[in-house]
Design an enzyme around this catalytic site. Sequence first.
Site, PDB file in Angstrom:
ATOM      1  N   GLU A  68       0.719  -1.191   0.092  1.00 34.99           N
ATOM      2  CA  GLU A  68       0.017   0.181   0.105  1.00 34.99           C
ATOM      3  C   GLU A  68       0.900   1.212   0.151  1.00 34.99           C
ATOM      4  OE1 GLU A  68      -4.009   0.839  -0.116  1.00 34.99           O
ATOM      5  OE2 GLU A  68      -2.372   2.436   0.302  1.00 34.99           O
ATOM      6  N   ASP A 118      -7.262   3.125  -8.181  1.00 29.87           N
ATOM      7  CA  ASP A 118      -7.821   4.735  -8.329  1.00 29.87           C
ATOM      8  C   ASP A 118      -7.830   4.817  -9.809  1.00 29.87           C
ATOM      9  OD1 ASP A 118      -7.618   5.272  -5.677  1.00 29.87           O
ATOM     10  OD2 ASP A 118      -5.325   5.606  -5.744  1.00 29.87           O
ATOM     11  N   ASP A 154     -14.709  -0.408 -10.885  1.00 27.81           N
ATOM     12  CA  ASP A 154     -16.070  -0.014 -11.261  1.00 27.81           C
ATOM     13  C   ASP A 154     -15.988   0.949 -12.316  1.00 27.81           C
ATOM     14  OD1 ASP A 154     -14.699   1.779  -9.734  1.00 27.81           O
ATOM     15  OD2 ASP A 154     -16.549   2.944  -9.696  1.00 27.81           O
TER      16      ASP A 154
HETATM   17  C1  LIG Z   1      -9.873   2.967  -4.383  1.00 22.62           C
HETATM   18  S1  LIG Z   1      -8.804   2.210  -3.155  1.00 22.62           S
HETATM   19  C2  LIG Z   1      -9.288   0.454  -3.326  1.00 22.62           C
HETATM   20  C3  LIG Z   1      -8.716  -0.301  -1.839  1.00 22.62           C
HETATM   21  C4  LIG Z   1      -9.389  -1.587  -1.732  1.00 22.62           C
HETATM   22  N1  LIG Z   1      -8.499  -2.402  -2.826  1.00 22.62           N
HETATM   23  C5  LIG Z   1     -10.633  -1.721  -1.866  1.00 22.62           C
HETATM   24  O1  LIG Z   1     -10.986  -2.283  -3.004  1.00 22.62           O
HETATM   25  O2  LIG Z   1     -11.657  -1.389  -0.958  1.00 22.62           O
HETATM   26  C6  LIG Z   1      -7.203   2.298  -3.979  1.00 22.62           C
HETATM   27  C7  LIG Z   1      -6.075   2.126  -2.980  1.00 22.62           C
HETATM   28  O3  LIG Z   1      -4.939   1.564  -3.908  1.00 22.62           O
HETATM   29  C8  LIG Z   1      -3.745   2.466  -3.098  1.00 22.62           C
HETATM   30  N2  LIG Z   1      -2.735   2.738  -4.174  1.00 22.62           N
HETATM   31  C9  LIG Z   1      -2.896   3.644  -4.930  1.00 22.62           C
HETATM   32  N3  LIG Z   1      -1.881   3.790  -5.758  1.00 22.62           N
HETATM   33  C10 LIG Z   1      -0.872   2.721  -5.528  1.00 22.62           C
HETATM   34  C11 LIG Z   1       0.384   2.491  -5.773  1.00 22.62           C
HETATM   35  N4  LIG Z   1       0.628   2.935  -6.830  1.00 22.62           N
HETATM   36  N5  LIG Z   1       0.896   1.441  -4.934  1.00 22.62           N
HETATM   37  C12 LIG Z   1       0.341   0.744  -3.888  1.00 22.62           C
HETATM   38  N6  LIG Z   1      -0.927   1.204  -3.570  1.00 22.62           N
HETATM   39  C13 LIG Z   1      -1.602   2.118  -4.320  1.00 22.62           C
HETATM   40  C14 LIG Z   1      -4.474   3.381  -2.217  1.00 22.62           C
HETATM   41  O4  LIG Z   1      -3.855   4.025  -1.403  1.00 22.62           O
HETATM   42  C15 LIG Z   1      -5.873   2.905  -2.086  1.00 22.62           C
HETATM   43  O5  LIG Z   1      -5.740   2.342  -0.793  1.00 22.62           O
END
Ligand SMILES: C[S@@+](CC[C@H](N)C(=O)[O-])C[C@H]1O[C@@H](n2cnc3c(N)ncnc32)[C@H](O)[C@@H]1O
Length: 216
Positions: A68, A118, A154
């Site tokens: 993360e 994201d 989504d």
């Molecule tokens: C929209 S959230 C989804 C969280 C979880 N997977 C869920 O489905 O509830 C995206 C997550 O990816 C993490 N994230 C974004 N870019 C990342 C990267 N380059 N490496 C690791 N984590 C990342 C963000 O901090 C966030 O916690």
Amino acid sequence: MPDTRATPLAQPVLEPDEVLVESEAIRQRGPEAELGASAFVLEIGFGRAELIMELARARPAQCFLGVEVSRKRVQKAARRIARAGIPNLRVVHATAEYLLERVLRADSVSECWINFPDPWPKKRHHRRRLLRREVLPLLARVLRPGAILHLATDYLPYADSIDGLLAGSELFDNLHAPEPWSRIAPQRCTTAYEQEFLAEGRAIAYFEYKRLEARE
Ligand SMILES: C[S@@+](CC[C@H](N)C(=O)[O-])C[C@H]1O[C@@H](n2cnc3c(N)ncnc32)[C@H](O)[C@@H]1O
């Protein structure tokens, strides 16, 4: 007199700072020393860590690593995992790109989950997306042949772009072919974001791709 007090509840197996591993330690000492096995299940962007905790509990014979980029989320997850006493799960604070390119060994990941990365909807932000052309070879390098890559989004324009990347790759085989993805979630708990999206009635694209043997 024998001690008749109730046996205290089992202590957590690990402290939070043992659950949280440094990427440099994994790189230098290798996954056996830091995670307990040479091959492990990886979750990228685990958010609140509910999925990886459930998977690790359900499969005690396998080792799990979550990465993360949010330090707060990693620290929270490490505390939660230590409290729950899940011995086969570690988390690391890093970007997925760094971990995939610099830290993990080739063929070390037996399965990978990326749920709701994201979406970065604006065109000028597409280069920030996790699933982009340059990241695919990094993922392919660490996934061992036969490993399954599970992806969910989504945001359907992002799903189309992921489909374009993966369907055009000789390194991965689409398990939902001839459909690009499935509308049905794999057998697993829903993640925090997924629950929100489902409550809003949004369509979700679920991808399952298998890492193929490298072709000469
Ligand atoms: C929209 S959230 C989804 C969280 C979880 N997977 C869920 O489905 O509830 C995206 C997550 O990816 C993490 N994230 C974004 N870019 C990342 C990267 N380059 N490496 C690791 N984590 C990342 C963000 O901090 C966030 O916690």
